[in-house]
Scaffold this active site. Structure first.
Site, PDB file in Angstrom:
ATOM      1  N   HIS A  78      46.096  48.183  35.616  1.00 13.40           N
ATOM      2  CA  HIS A  78      44.728  47.689  35.751  1.00 13.40           C
ATOM      3  C   HIS A  78      43.790  48.798  36.215  1.00 13.40           C
ATOM      4  CE1 HIS A  78      44.776  47.237  40.234  1.00 13.40           C
ATOM      5  NE2 HIS A  78      46.051  46.910  40.066  1.00 13.40           N
ATOM      6  N   ASP A  80      40.706  48.302  37.841  1.00 14.02           N
ATOM      7  CA  ASP A  80      39.873  48.060  39.013  1.00 14.02           C
ATOM      8  C   ASP A  80      40.600  48.371  40.311  1.00 14.02           C
ATOM      9  OD1 ASP A  80      41.545  45.777  38.456  1.00 14.02           O
ATOM     10  OD2 ASP A  80      40.357  44.609  39.894  1.00 14.02           O
ATOM     11  N   ASP A 138      46.258  52.249  43.482  1.00 12.31           N
ATOM     12  CA  ASP A 138      46.425  50.894  42.951  1.00 12.31           C
ATOM     13  C   ASP A 138      45.198  50.581  42.106  1.00 12.31           C
ATOM     14  OD1 ASP A 138      47.038  48.252  42.512  1.00 12.31           O
ATOM     15  OD2 ASP A 138      46.564  47.588  44.537  1.00 12.31           O
ATOM     16  N   GLU A 172      41.991  42.841  37.794  1.00 13.11           N
ATOM     17  CA  GLU A 172      43.270  42.342  38.291  1.00 13.11           C
ATOM     18  C   GLU A 172      43.191  41.995  39.765  1.00 13.11           C
ATOM     19  OE1 GLU A 172      47.390  42.808  40.111  1.00 13.11           O
ATOM     20  OE2 GLU A 172      45.495  43.826  40.537  1.00 13.11           O
ATOM     21  N   GLU A 173      42.441  42.787  40.521  1.00 11.79           N
ATOM     22  CA  GLU A 173      42.395  42.602  41.966  1.00 11.79           C
ATOM     23  C   GLU A 173      41.715  41.299  42.383  1.00 11.79           C
ATOM     24  OE1 GLU A 173      44.069  44.222  43.879  1.00 11.79           O
ATOM     25  OE2 GLU A 173      44.275  46.317  43.258  1.00 11.79           O
ATOM     26  N   ASP A 195      52.556  48.878  38.377  1.00 15.21           N
ATOM     27  CA  ASP A 195      51.620  48.462  39.429  1.00 15.21           C
ATOM     28  C   ASP A 195      52.348  48.201  40.744  1.00 15.21           C
ATOM     29  OD1 ASP A 195      49.206  47.715  40.590  1.00 15.21           O
ATOM     30  OD2 ASP A 195      49.297  45.658  39.854  1.00 15.21           O
ATOM     31  N   HIS A 380      44.859  48.994  49.157  1.00 12.24           N
ATOM     32  CA  HIS A 380      43.669  48.285  49.633  1.00 12.24           C
ATOM     33  C   HIS A 380      43.205  48.762  51.007  1.00 12.24           C
ATOM     34  CE1 HIS A 380      44.617  44.504  46.941  1.00 12.24           C
ATOM     35  NE2 HIS A 380      44.789  45.650  46.311  1.00 12.24           N
TER      36      HIS A 380
END
Length: 409
Positions: A78, A80, A138, A172-173, A195, A380
């Site tokens: 992904h 984002d 990520d 995705e997030e 991922d 994150h």
């Protein structure tokens, strides 16, 4: 190969691609669309076929087969980054790790005490941010690995492989990465999301997930005349939270297969307050019980304030389900990845995902899709980092899976 992976990754993390839960568009931010076009140009320049960016900024491409009669496999990451911590103006730090703490040029510290796994990477090249933003490993590490593997396969036609499909998804997030994914058009027999976390991880269990918004309408009045008349919506919201997490079922008190409630935002005033939270559990029955618990608390509070002008209500929406049941129908997909890891001297670590992945929803949409490590840690957060050597191993793994899939009939 390592140099190519590093250069790609450093380029990617400097693009701000944070998703947003507030726009209700796909992609949720225009920056993801710009990034998608950049990736498409790169894929075309490498020589991939069928390079396409959809109206929703899904990027797909094909590495053509040089052997027939074998499965078509896919690799997905992904674009984002998470909305909780800024991904704008990322200043990547390249640190030759000698042990002890990681210290950035701005004196931000990722301590060995809090990150004991760092000891596994002594002698590695570690990439992190300067501590002002997240890094974006990520999942830009996964993108760099997939495209680097694609470039290698295109320049080494002696490696036999079937048709290989690539996809890079937005949002995705925020749980929307598969909303507009066309599984039939993608045309893979199975796929892998790149991922995951640390070197060697392979995951085919994930949380059942839902998001909830709880709304509180209070009764506002001048505080000097408020006795028995004011109902503070902020106080109502705190009453709800105290009841919901009375047993401590929060992320900071859970691990392994334990589920949780997680309050992600709290906004409001005396008159109106809103809480956003997420619900997570591996067990399907407990997942349903968690959602029912929220509804029960809301009903009880509504009954308590019946006859007043205060109101409490909830909106709960499922996001994705545990993909284990779907992956277990295709054990050969996991076996191919594990066998390929062992061939490269990587110790496989089958672990549950304490989070989500596009692969979960795609598995329920008919595309078996386990999750493989991309190498990063502390996703994150401002403490996010990734060892370059883990990214190199992930790239080698993609190539090896493609090679070994060509032996499947």
């Amino acid at each position: 190969m390592k140099h190519a992976i590093l250069n790609r990754f450093l380029t990617y993390v400097k693009s701000d691609t944070q998703s947003s839960e507030d726009t209700h568009t796909t992609p949720s931010t225009s920056t993801q669309g710009y990034f998608a076009e950049m990736l498409a140009d790169e894929l075309s320049n490498i020589g991939l076929e069928d390079v396409h960016v959809s109206r929703y900024s899904y990027v797909t491409a094909t590495i053509p087969a040089n052997v027939e009669g074998v499965p078509t496999i896919g690799f997905i990451s992904h674009m984002d980054t998470g909305p909780e911590v800024s991904g704008k103006n990322v200043n990547p730090q390249i640190i030759e790790y000698k042990g002890n703490n990681l210290v950035t040029e701005s004196d931000f510290v990722i301590s060995l005490k809090d990150n004991p796994e760092l000891k596994n990477y002594e002698g590695n090249t570690i990439i992190t941010s300067d501590g002002e933003t997240l890094l974006g490993a990520d999942d830009k590490a996964g993108i760099a690995e997939i495209i680097s593997a694609a470039e290698y396969l295109m320049s080494h036609p002696e490696i036999k492989h079937g048709k290989i499909r690539l996809a890079f998804t937005p949002d995705e997030e925020i749980g929307e990465g598969a909303d507009h994914f066309n599984v039939e058009k993608f045309g893979a027999d199975f796929a892998y999301t790149m991922d995951g976390g640390a070197l060697g991880e392979i995951e085919y269990e994930n949380f059942n997930a839902a998001a909830a918004n709880i709304f509180f309408e209070g009764v506002n009045i001048h505080p000097g005349y408020a006795k028995d008349r004011m109902i503070n919506a902020i106080v109502l919201a705190n009453q709800f939270i105290s009841t919901l997490i009375a047993n401590g079922e929060t992320p900071d008190n859970s691990e392994g297969y334990e589920g949780f409630f997680h309050i992600t935002s709290f906004n409001g005033s005396v008159e109106k307050t809103e809480i956003h939270l997420i619900i997570r559990d591996f067990d399907a029955n407990k997942f349903q019980q968690r959602k029912a618990a929220i509804e029960m608390i809301v009903r009880a509070m509504s009954d308590e304030y019946e006859g007043t002008n205060a109101r409490i209500w909830a909106s709960i929406n499922d996001q994705y389900l545990n993909m284990r049941s779907k992956i277990e129908e295709h054990p050969e997909v996991v076996k191919l990845a594990i066998d390929s890891m062992e061939e490269l001297g990587i110790v496989p670590k089958v672990v549950p995902i304490r989070g989500g992945t596009d692969g979960a929803r795609l598995s329920f949409m008919g595309l078996p899709c386990p999750n493989i490590f991309a190498g990063g840690h502390n996703f994150h957060s401002r403490s996010e980092y990734v060892p370059l050597e883990s990214m190199e191993k992930a790239t080698e793994l993609i190539i090896t899976i493609c090679k070994n899939a060509a032996k499947m009939k």
